[in-house]
Scaffold this motif. Structure first.
Motif, mmCIF file in Angstrom:
data_model
loop_
_atom_site.group_PDB
_atom_site.id
_atom_site.type_symbol
_atom_site.label_atom_id
_atom_site.label_comp_id
_atom_site.label_asym_id
_atom_site.label_seq_id
_atom_site.Cartn_x
_atom_site.Cartn_y
_atom_site.Cartn_z
ATOM 1 N N LEU A 44 51.634 -30.176 -24.713
ATOM 2 C CA LEU A 44 51.247 -31.347 -23.931
ATOM 3 C C LEU A 44 50.381 -32.312 -24.720
ATOM 4 C CD1 LEU A 44 51.246 -33.007 -21.382
ATOM 5 C CD2 LEU A 44 49.379 -31.572 -20.497
ATOM 6 N N CYS A 45 49.423 -31.799 -25.470
ATOM 7 C CA CYS A 45 48.578 -32.678 -26.282
ATOM 8 C C CYS A 45 49.442 -33.553 -27.179
ATOM 9 C CB CYS A 45 47.606 -31.850 -27.119
ATOM 10 S SG CYS A 45 46.702 -32.818 -28.359
ATOM 11 N N GLY A 46 50.396 -32.936 -27.886
ATOM 12 C CA GLY A 46 51.250 -33.684 -28.799
ATOM 13 C C GLY A 46 52.128 -34.692 -28.099
ATOM 14 N N LEU A 47 52.625 -34.358 -26.916
ATOM 15 C CA LEU A 47 53.444 -35.291 -26.151
ATOM 16 C C LEU A 47 52.622 -36.521 -25.769
ATOM 17 C CD1 LEU A 47 55.180 -32.676 -23.818
ATOM 18 C CD2 LEU A 47 56.240 -33.860 -25.741
ATOM 19 N N LEU A 48 51.386 -36.295 -25.326
ATOM 20 C CA LEU A 48 50.512 -37.404 -24.954
ATOM 21 C C LEU A 48 50.156 -38.258 -26.167
ATOM 22 C CD1 LEU A 48 48.149 -35.479 -22.508
ATOM 23 C CD2 LEU A 48 49.777 -37.264 -21.863
ATOM 24 N N GLU A 67 39.500 -32.723 -10.976
ATOM 25 C CA GLU A 67 39.053 -31.364 -10.681
ATOM 26 C C GLU A 67 40.162 -30.482 -10.129
ATOM 27 O OE1 GLU A 67 35.417 -31.306 -8.347
ATOM 28 O OE2 GLU A 67 34.998 -33.368 -9.006
ATOM 29 N N ASP A 68 41.174 -31.084 -9.479
ATOM 30 C CA ASP A 68 42.238 -30.299 -8.861
ATOM 31 C C ASP A 68 43.388 -29.997 -9.811
ATOM 32 O OD1 ASP A 68 42.995 -32.950 -9.003
ATOM 33 O OD2 ASP A 68 44.138 -32.917 -7.130
ATOM 34 N N VAL A 69 43.303 -30.489 -11.046
ATOM 35 C CA VAL A 69 44.363 -30.285 -12.026
ATOM 36 C C VAL A 69 44.068 -29.032 -12.842
ATOM 37 C CG1 VAL A 69 45.395 -31.270 -14.125
ATOM 38 C CG2 VAL A 69 45.008 -32.713 -12.128
ATOM 39 N N ASP A 70 45.121 -28.327 -13.229
ATOM 40 C CA ASP A 70 44.985 -27.146 -14.083
ATOM 41 C C ASP A 70 44.077 -27.452 -15.272
ATOM 42 O OD1 ASP A 70 46.890 -24.468 -14.932
ATOM 43 O OD2 ASP A 70 45.869 -25.523 -16.541
ATOM 44 N N ALA A 71 43.129 -26.587 -15.537
ATOM 45 C CA ALA A 71 42.146 -26.841 -16.593
ATOM 46 C C ALA A 71 42.787 -26.950 -17.973
ATOM 47 C CB ALA A 71 41.085 -25.741 -16.598
ATOM 48 N N PHE A 72 43.905 -26.291 -18.186
ATOM 49 C CA PHE A 72 44.576 -26.388 -19.483
ATOM 50 C C PHE A 72 45.213 -27.768 -19.677
ATOM 51 C CE2 PHE A 72 44.333 -21.786 -18.978
ATOM 52 C CZ PHE A 72 43.899 -21.397 -20.242
ATOM 53 N N ILE A 73 45.646 -28.387 -18.589
ATOM 54 C CA ILE A 73 46.160 -29.754 -18.671
ATOM 55 C C ILE A 73 45.021 -30.709 -18.978
ATOM 56 C CG2 ILE A 73 47.183 -31.630 -17.327
ATOM 57 C CD1 ILE A 73 48.874 -29.546 -15.889
ATOM 58 N N ARG A 74 43.899 -30.528 -18.322
ATOM 59 C CA ARG A 74 42.724 -31.361 -18.594
ATOM 60 C C ARG A 74 42.285 -31.208 -20.052
ATOM 61 N NH1 ARG A 74 38.294 -29.749 -14.318
ATOM 62 N NH2 ARG A 74 37.293 -31.635 -15.127
ATOM 63 N N GLU A 75 42.276 -29.981 -20.518
ATOM 64 C CA GLU A 75 41.898 -29.706 -21.904
ATOM 65 C C GLU A 75 42.859 -30.394 -22.872
ATOM 66 O OE1 GLU A 75 40.904 -25.640 -24.341
ATOM 67 O OE2 GLU A 75 42.859 -25.798 -23.366
ATOM 68 N N ALA A 76 44.162 -30.337 -22.583
ATOM 69 C CA ALA A 76 45.158 -30.954 -23.465
ATOM 70 C C ALA A 76 44.943 -32.458 -23.546
ATOM 71 C CB ALA A 76 46.567 -30.645 -22.967
ATOM 72 N N ALA A 77 44.598 -33.081 -22.433
ATOM 73 C CA ALA A 77 44.339 -34.527 -22.439
ATOM 74 C C ALA A 77 43.102 -34.850 -23.264
ATOM 75 C CB ALA A 77 44.178 -35.035 -21.004
ATOM 76 N N LEU A 78 42.087 -33.996 -23.197
ATOM 77 C CA LEU A 78 40.884 -34.213 -23.996
ATOM 78 C C LEU A 78 41.174 -34.008 -25.481
ATOM 79 C CD1 LEU A 78 37.910 -34.941 -23.935
ATOM 80 C CD2 LEU A 78 37.369 -32.537 -23.514
ATOM 81 N N TYR A 79 41.989 -33.020 -25.810
ATOM 82 C CA TYR A 79 42.401 -32.839 -27.205
ATOM 83 C C TYR A 79 43.173 -34.056 -27.709
ATOM 84 C CZ TYR A 79 41.242 -27.818 -27.176
ATOM 85 O OH TYR A 79 40.588 -26.609 -27.137
ATOM 86 N N ALA A 80 44.036 -34.606 -26.861
ATOM 87 C CA ALA A 80 44.773 -35.808 -27.255
ATOM 88 C C ALA A 80 43.812 -36.949 -27.559
ATOM 89 C CB ALA A 80 45.751 -36.204 -26.157
ATOM 90 N N MET A 81 42.782 -37.086 -26.740
ATOM 91 C CA MET A 81 41.783 -38.130 -26.988
ATOM 92 C C MET A 81 41.072 -37.893 -28.316
ATOM 93 S SD MET A 81 40.075 -38.943 -23.257
ATOM 94 C CE MET A 81 39.151 -40.326 -23.951
ATOM 95 N N ALA A 82 40.754 -36.634 -28.609
ATOM 96 C CA ALA A 82 40.080 -36.325 -29.877
ATOM 97 C C ALA A 82 40.965 -36.699 -31.063
ATOM 98 C CB ALA A 82 39.709 -34.844 -29.933
ATOM 99 N N ALA A 113 44.225 -27.093 -38.760
ATOM 100 C CA ALA A 113 44.175 -25.668 -38.442
ATOM 101 C C ALA A 113 44.632 -25.369 -37.023
ATOM 102 C CB ALA A 113 42.747 -25.143 -38.639
ATOM 103 N N ARG A 114 44.783 -26.420 -36.203
ATOM 104 C CA ARG A 114 45.178 -26.243 -34.805
ATOM 105 C C ARG A 114 46.507 -26.947 -34.571
ATOM 106 N NH1 ARG A 114 40.591 -25.394 -31.523
ATOM 107 N NH2 ARG A 114 42.057 -25.293 -29.779
ATOM 108 N N LYS A 115 47.603 -26.245 -34.693
ATOM 109 C CA LYS A 115 48.924 -26.861 -34.658
ATOM 110 C C LYS A 115 49.263 -27.470 -33.301
ATOM 111 C CE LYS A 115 49.658 -25.761 -38.897
ATOM 112 N NZ LYS A 115 49.501 -26.809 -39.928
ATOM 113 N N GLU A 116 48.581 -27.012 -32.240
ATOM 114 C CA GLU A 116 48.874 -27.576 -30.921
ATOM 115 C C GLU A 116 48.148 -28.893 -30.674
ATOM 116 O OE1 GLU A 116 45.093 -25.212 -30.092
ATOM 117 O OE2 GLU A 116 46.734 -25.262 -31.532
ATOM 118 N N ILE A 117 47.270 -29.282 -31.614
ATOM 119 C CA ILE A 117 46.516 -30.525 -31.450
ATOM 120 C C ILE A 117 46.996 -31.515 -32.496
ATOM 121 C CG2 ILE A 117 44.242 -31.586 -31.307
ATOM 122 C CD1 ILE A 117 43.076 -28.856 -30.709
ATOM 123 N N GLY A 118 47.920 -32.353 -32.115
ATOM 124 C CA GLY A 118 48.493 -33.314 -33.047
ATOM 125 C C GLY A 118 49.834 -33.777 -32.521
#
Length: 250
Positions: free
Chosen positions: A98-102, A120-135, A225-230
Motif C-alpha cells: 500500500l505504501c508503494g501504491l500511494l 481512528e476507525d481505519v485499520d492501523a496498518f493502513i494508517r501506518e502505510a500512509a504515514l510511511y508514504a508521507m515519509a 533497507a525497508r522494501k515495503e517503503i518505496g
C-alpha cells in the motif's frame, strides 16, 4: 482481447493470474482507466460490491500502482478510508504494497494522506502505510520537510489512540527514516511508554535505525533497507511471485 473481456477475466480469475489481460490493460491504459475508475466508484458507493467486483478491484488497484497514475490517487485514498474495505480487497497487500501504491500515484494532495493517517476507525496498518508514504515522499521532495516535521508534531499531540498502536510504530520509524535526530527524545519516550510493543522495536533498535540514516549522505539507507517503503513496480511480476502472492504461484 477487449476491455469487457479483460474485466471478465479479472472477476473470474480465481487462482490463475490473468497476465495477458493485465498486460493488455497496461498497454491500453487510456481506454481502460475510465472504466476502472468507474468500477471503483461503484464499489465505493455500494452500487456493486459483488464478489466479481471485489476480485476485479484487486487487479485494478495493482495496475493503477504499476502505472503510477495520479488521476487515481483520490480514489485510492477513498478506498483506504472505509473500515476493512481495502483489507477485503487486497488483504496482505496492505502491509506489503500500500505504501508503494500511494507513493506512485501521489498527486500532491497531502491532505488526503493525512486523512487516512488520522482516521481512528481505519485499520492501523493502513494508517501506518500512509504515514510511511508521507515519509518517503518527504525524503524524495514530494512533501516539504517543514510540513512533515510539523505534522509529526501534530500527531504526537493529537493522534489516537493514546497508547499502543501500529500508528506509533510508523511515527517512530518516520523519525529514524528521515533522520530527524532532534525528534529522537520523543521517539524514545513513546518506546519507553510501551506505545510501540517491545517485540516490534526497542530503544536500541530505534537508535540503530536512526544511525543508519544519519550515516548515509543521501539519507536513503533506511528506506533501502525497508522494501515495503518505496515506489511500487511491476504488478504482473509482483503477483507472480509465490513468496509475495502464494494465491497465484509461479
Amino acid at each position: 482481447m477487449d476491455l469487457d473481456g479483460v474485466i471478465r477475466d479479472f472477476a473470474t480469475a480465481g487462482h490463475v493470474l490473468p497476465r495477458e489481460s493485465m498486460r493488455w490493460a497496461l498497454d491500453n491504459w487510456e481506454e481502460a482507466f475510465p472504466r476502472f475508475l468507474a468500477l471503483i466508484d461503484r464499489y465505493l458507493d455500494g452500487t456493486d460490491r459483488s464478489d466479481g467486483a471485489r476480485e476485479s478491484l484487486f487487479f485494478i488497484i495493482y495496475l493503477i500502482g504499476d502505472k503510477g497514475d495520479p488521476r487515481a490517487f483520490p480514489a485510492l485514498c477513498r478506498l483506504a478510508r472505509p473500515p476493512q474495505m481495502l483489507d477485503e480487497i487486497i488483504g496482505a497487500g496492505v502491509t506489503e504494497h500500500l505504501c508503494g501504491l500511494l507513493v506512485n500515484c501521489f498527486d500532491g494532495d497531502t491532505a488526503l494522506l493525512k486523512t487516512i493517517v488520522e482516521a481512528e476507525d481505519v485499520d492501523a496498518f493502513i494508517r501506518e502505510a500512509a504515514l510511511y508514504a508521507m515519509a518517503y515522499l518527504t525524503r524524495t521532495g514530494g512533501i516539504p520537510h517543514d510540513e512533515m516535521r510539523a505534522y509529526l508534531r501534530h500527531l504526537l499531540q493529537a493522534a489516537e489512540p493514546r497508547g499502543e498502536s501500529q500508528i506509533w510504530v510508523g511515527w517512530v520509524d518516520a523519525v529514524s527514516l528521515l533522520g530527524y535526530e532532534d525528534y529522537a527524545p520523543e521517539a524514545e519516550r513513546l518506546l519507553e511508554r510501551g506505545w510501540v510493543h517491545r517485540t516490534i522495536m526497542r530503544v536500541k533498535d530505534f537508535r540503530d535505525d536512526l544511525r543508519l540514516t544519519l550515516s548515509d549522505p543521501e539519507r536513503m539507507a533506511g528506506f533501502a533497507a525497508r522494501k515495503e517503503i518505496g515506489p511500487f513496480a511491476d504488478a504482473v511480476g509482483t503477483l507472480t511471485s509465490p513468496v509475495i502472492s502464494p494465491r497465484f504461484g509461479a
